[in-house]
Design a protein around this motif. Structure first.
Motif, mmCIF file in Angstrom:
data_model
loop_
_atom_site.group_PDB
_atom_site.id
_atom_site.type_symbol
_atom_site.label_atom_id
_atom_site.label_comp_id
_atom_site.label_asym_id
_atom_site.label_seq_id
_atom_site.Cartn_x
_atom_site.Cartn_y
_atom_site.Cartn_z
ATOM 1 N N ASP A 8 -8.960 -55.031 -74.224
ATOM 2 C CA ASP A 8 -9.381 -54.427 -73.027
ATOM 3 C C ASP A 8 -8.316 -54.559 -71.725
ATOM 4 O O ASP A 8 -8.566 -53.968 -70.726
ATOM 5 N N GLY A 9 -7.351 -55.219 -71.959
ATOM 6 C CA GLY A 9 -6.222 -55.327 -70.885
ATOM 7 C C GLY A 9 -5.031 -54.446 -71.486
ATOM 8 O O GLY A 9 -5.066 -53.691 -72.489
ATOM 9 N N PRO A 10 -3.960 -54.509 -70.667
ATOM 10 C CA PRO A 10 -2.776 -53.572 -71.091
ATOM 11 C C PRO A 10 -2.192 -54.350 -72.327
ATOM 12 O O PRO A 10 -2.047 -55.567 -72.469
ATOM 13 N N VAL A 11 -1.524 -53.410 -72.861
ATOM 14 C CA VAL A 11 -0.665 -53.859 -74.001
ATOM 15 C C VAL A 11 0.696 -53.677 -73.444
ATOM 16 O O VAL A 11 1.033 -52.572 -72.862
ATOM 17 N N ILE A 12 1.508 -54.718 -73.647
ATOM 18 C CA ILE A 12 2.923 -54.761 -72.773
ATOM 19 C C ILE A 12 3.996 -54.848 -74.017
ATOM 20 O O ILE A 12 3.892 -55.840 -74.859
ATOM 21 N N LEU A 13 4.748 -53.813 -74.112
ATOM 22 C CA LEU A 13 5.862 -53.629 -75.137
ATOM 23 C C LEU A 13 7.093 -54.241 -74.574
ATOM 24 O O LEU A 13 7.792 -53.733 -73.668
ATOM 25 N N GLY A 14 7.464 -55.578 -75.044
ATOM 26 C CA GLY A 14 8.939 -56.152 -74.422
ATOM 27 C C GLY A 14 8.257 -57.443 -73.912
ATOM 28 O O GLY A 14 7.352 -57.597 -73.266
ATOM 29 N N ALA A 15 9.244 -58.693 -74.170
ATOM 30 C CA ALA A 15 8.724 -59.884 -73.544
ATOM 31 C C ALA A 15 9.898 -60.509 -72.954
ATOM 32 O O ALA A 15 10.215 -61.563 -72.959
ATOM 33 N N GLY A 16 10.732 -59.703 -72.104
ATOM 34 C CA GLY A 16 11.854 -60.127 -71.176
ATOM 35 C C GLY A 16 11.051 -60.525 -70.013
ATOM 36 O O GLY A 16 9.743 -60.828 -69.963
ATOM 37 N N LEU A 17 11.531 -60.881 -68.660
ATOM 38 C CA LEU A 17 11.094 -61.248 -67.735
ATOM 39 C C LEU A 17 10.185 -60.186 -66.869
ATOM 40 O O LEU A 17 8.999 -60.346 -66.332
ATOM 41 N N ALA A 18 10.464 -58.817 -67.031
ATOM 42 C CA ALA A 18 9.494 -57.915 -66.765
ATOM 43 C C ALA A 18 8.077 -57.769 -67.449
ATOM 44 O O ALA A 18 7.184 -57.863 -66.774
ATOM 45 N N GLY A 19 8.191 -57.864 -68.756
ATOM 46 C CA GLY A 19 7.216 -57.920 -69.427
ATOM 47 C C GLY A 19 6.238 -59.102 -69.178
ATOM 48 O O GLY A 19 5.075 -58.955 -69.105
ATOM 49 N N LEU A 20 6.756 -60.161 -69.210
ATOM 50 C CA LEU A 20 6.033 -61.626 -69.073
ATOM 51 C C LEU A 20 5.517 -61.548 -67.479
ATOM 52 O O LEU A 20 4.569 -62.100 -67.123
ATOM 53 N N SER A 21 6.497 -61.132 -66.784
ATOM 54 C CA SER A 21 5.962 -61.074 -65.225
ATOM 55 C C SER A 21 4.516 -60.192 -65.103
ATOM 56 O O SER A 21 3.510 -60.329 -64.386
ATOM 57 N N ALA A 22 4.575 -58.867 -65.626
ATOM 58 C CA ALA A 22 3.537 -58.052 -66.023
ATOM 59 C C ALA A 22 2.330 -58.994 -66.597
ATOM 60 O O ALA A 22 1.092 -58.689 -66.072
ATOM 61 N N ALA A 23 2.551 -59.489 -67.709
ATOM 62 C CA ALA A 23 1.402 -60.191 -68.132
ATOM 63 C C ALA A 23 0.810 -61.308 -67.248
ATOM 64 O O ALA A 23 -0.495 -61.300 -67.221
ATOM 65 N N ARG A 187 -5.742 -50.106 -79.466
ATOM 66 C CA ARG A 187 -6.315 -49.217 -78.653
ATOM 67 C C ARG A 187 -6.318 -49.974 -77.128
ATOM 68 O O ARG A 187 -6.690 -51.139 -77.204
ATOM 69 N N SER A 188 -5.991 -49.328 -75.931
ATOM 70 C CA SER A 188 -6.038 -50.190 -74.685
ATOM 71 C C SER A 188 -6.176 -49.040 -73.698
ATOM 72 O O SER A 188 -5.580 -47.916 -73.764
ATOM 73 N N PRO A 189 -6.395 -49.569 -72.595
ATOM 74 C CA PRO A 189 -6.510 -48.967 -71.341
ATOM 75 C C PRO A 189 -5.281 -48.388 -70.707
ATOM 76 O O PRO A 189 -5.032 -47.175 -69.897
ATOM 77 N N ALA A 190 -4.142 -49.320 -70.929
ATOM 78 C CA ALA A 190 -2.944 -48.922 -70.681
ATOM 79 C C ALA A 190 -1.777 -49.409 -71.311
ATOM 80 O O ALA A 190 -2.130 -50.668 -72.069
ATOM 81 N N VAL A 191 -0.631 -49.051 -71.417
ATOM 82 C CA VAL A 191 0.453 -49.409 -72.038
ATOM 83 C C VAL A 191 1.664 -49.910 -71.056
ATOM 84 O O VAL A 191 2.018 -48.674 -70.346
ATOM 85 N N ILE A 192 2.254 -50.743 -71.005
ATOM 86 C CA ILE A 192 3.420 -50.999 -70.136
ATOM 87 C C ILE A 192 4.678 -51.147 -71.152
ATOM 88 O O ILE A 192 4.698 -52.256 -72.042
ATOM 89 N N LEU A 193 5.679 -50.420 -70.725
ATOM 90 C CA LEU A 193 6.926 -50.395 -71.357
ATOM 91 C C LEU A 193 8.108 -51.449 -70.863
ATOM 92 O O LEU A 193 7.837 -51.476 -69.532
ATOM 93 N N ALA A 194 8.113 -52.477 -71.379
ATOM 94 C CA ALA A 194 9.212 -53.374 -70.822
ATOM 95 C C ALA A 194 10.136 -53.716 -71.869
ATOM 96 O O ALA A 194 10.624 -54.960 -72.307
#
Length: 509
Positions: A8-23, A187-194
């Motif tokens: 139900d939340g965003p799926v974030i691709l990548g776990a650098g600072l941008a991805g984890l800040s987004a999470a 499946r998710s409402p949004a995907v964040i590329l990081a």
């Protein structure tokens, strides 16, 4: 049969600072990392620190002016104003999470006492650092601890995106991921590329090998608009000891007074720019390239500027040199330009929204316009933190899951042998200095890979860089054409994979 997960939340691709800040900003997120956390991302390797107006002698407006000057006419002023205005609080927030920035007793009118370094093209000392050259690893350790302590953030390691899932309207509705070798439909409402930058597409790079433009390629293959892919930044002082990736000699060494010399011991930067060692990165990179091409070599001499203080002031650089039998306290460090950062990426607005509904991007794989044609030193971690958080908040507000996926077929991988051939060709023809002959040869080589290996995201990313570099018949920032050395009208590149087949489309800022 492919396993299916609905989140139900965003799926974030990548776990650098941008991805984890987004999470952290999203509060509930699923993070997919191709490697264990703190490995395989450029954030953890960053040495210099985070640039922000943290002293009483500095202001966000001064930081913005330096960023725009370095960006060589292509920065989006609104993005720069936002970055520099929110920057100081972003650093303080990371410090509150436990990032151990170097501190001193604060002066009158200051509350933080951050130790601030001067780096190239900054008018003020404003780079907050950790242990001299350990900022990235220390910041990531604090952020990872916070993420792991948040029960609503789920992390899947050894997970790679193999396709962005889209419904028949083109909306991004999730991702097809390979997790521990098995395909999973998420499946998710949004995907964040990081997913980071493109360094792994080049033979000489300071970035992890896994960072090779896959996010850029995935977005382009889905139909997203890509901005400024031709602008690749080469760090002037990678340590030239034959290692892949090349260790980095942080720019803070030159800020401390280290000198670039050739094999004869001559300080050569005086021939190239009045600011000498503190000239913008693209100028310094071309100077080193020229000295090496002329057979004179290039070395960083920190024997007087740092000397005996190396082990505790710049431990990462000291360890890398020692591992190759070099004692930087007494010897010059052999250096070479290496791919370090990609100013281009998936075009986004100031909240990370890409051109496709449901798709966001943050950090190095995004192009907000803040970095322009040449990133100002130590603005990368800052951008990751500021815009990563903004993307996380915006993506968390997405409420719809969309329709059914049009395709569940994984996109092909480029075999390692072909990747290594591509890396050598990219360094040869799309490097520090470019021309039409080399870029045309390189484009033909890339186009020959496509029928053999199919729509690989890495091939697509490389082709976008080369086509845009060939189309930009001028020199600006990190893009230098020896056959077009003059600077023309300041226009950004905006291109889709479909339009790139015909011609790169330019748009005025």
């Amino acid at each position: 049969m492919t396993k299916r997960i609905t989140f139900d939340g965003p799926v974030i691709l990548g776990a650098g600072l941008a991805g984890l800040s987004a999470a952290l900003a999203a509060k509930m997120a699923l993070v997919l990392s191709p490697t264990p956390l703190a490995t395989g991302c450029s954030s953890a390797w960053a040495q210099g620190g985070m640039a922000a107006a943290l002293s009483g002698e500095d202001t966000p407006a001064l930081h913005a002016a330096d960023t725009i000057a370095a960006g060589a006419g292509l920065c989006d002023p609104k993005a720069v104003e936002l970055l520099t205005r929110e920057g100081p609080q972003a650093v303080r927030d990371l410090a509150a999470l436990g990032a151990p920035f170097d501190r001193k007793a604060p002066k009158d009118g200051e509350s933080d006492g951050f130790v601030l370094s001067l780096e190239a093209a900054h008018s003020k000392a404003r780079v907050a650092r950790v242990g001299g050259d350990g900022a990235g690893a220390a910041i990531m350790a604090a952020v990872i601890a916070s993420v792991r302590a948040t029960p609503t953030i789920e992390i899947r390691e050894n997970a790679r995106a193999r396709r962005l899932l889209q419904d028949k309207t083109g909306r991004v509705i999730g991702v097809l991921a390979e997790i521990d070798g098995a395909l999973v439909e998420i499946r998710s409402p949004a995907v964040i590329l990081a997913t980071g930058g493109v360094g792994g597409l080049y033979a000489v790079t300071t970035t992890p090998a896994q960072v090779r433009g896959e996010g850029l390629g995935l977005a382009a293959l889905a139909g997203a608009t890509i901005a400024d892919p031709e602008f690749v930044q080469f760090h002037p002082t990678a340590i030239d000891i034959g290692r892949d990736p090349a260790p980095l000699a942080t720019e803070a060494l030159r800020g401390e007074g280290s000198i670039l010399r050739n094999a004869d011991g001559r300080a050569f930067m005086v021939d190239y720019h009045p600011a000498k060692e503190l000239a913008p990165r693209d100028v310094v990179a071309r100077a080193l390239h020229a000295e090496r091409a002329a057979g004179r070599g290039a070395f960083l001499d920190a024997t007087e500027a740092v000397g005996a203080h190396f082990p505790h002031e710049f431990p990462a650089v000291f360890e890398a040199c020692q591992s190759a039998g070099i004692d930087p306290r007494r010897e010059m460090i052999p250096v070479t330009p290496a791919v370090h950062y990609h100013m281009g990426g998936v075009a986004t607005d100031l909240d990370g929204r890409a051109s496709l509904p449901g798709l966001y991007a943050a950090g190095e794989c995004a192009s907000t316009g803040v970095q322009g044609a040449n990133r100002l030193a130590s603005n990368s971690l800052l951008e990751a933190a500021v815009f990563g958080a903004r993307a996380g908040r915006a993506a968390a507000a997405e409420g719809t899951h969309g329709g059914e996926p049009v395709s569940l077929e994984p996109l092909p991988d480029l075999p390692d042998a072909a990747l290594q051939t591509l890396r050598k060709a990219m360094s040869r023809d799309a490097g520090v200095i470019r021309d039409a002959a080399g870029l045309t040869r390189l484009l033909a080589q890339i186009e020959a890979l496509e029928p053999a290996y199919g729509p690989c995201p890495t091939i697509v990313a490389a082709r976008l860089i080369v086509e845009a570099a060939l189309a930009r018949q001028e020199s600006r920032g990190g893009h230098y054409r020896s056959d077009f050395p003059a600077t023309a009208e300041p226009l950004r590149t905006f291109v889709t994979l479909e339009s790139a087949d015909a011609a790169v489309r330019y748009a005025a800022e």
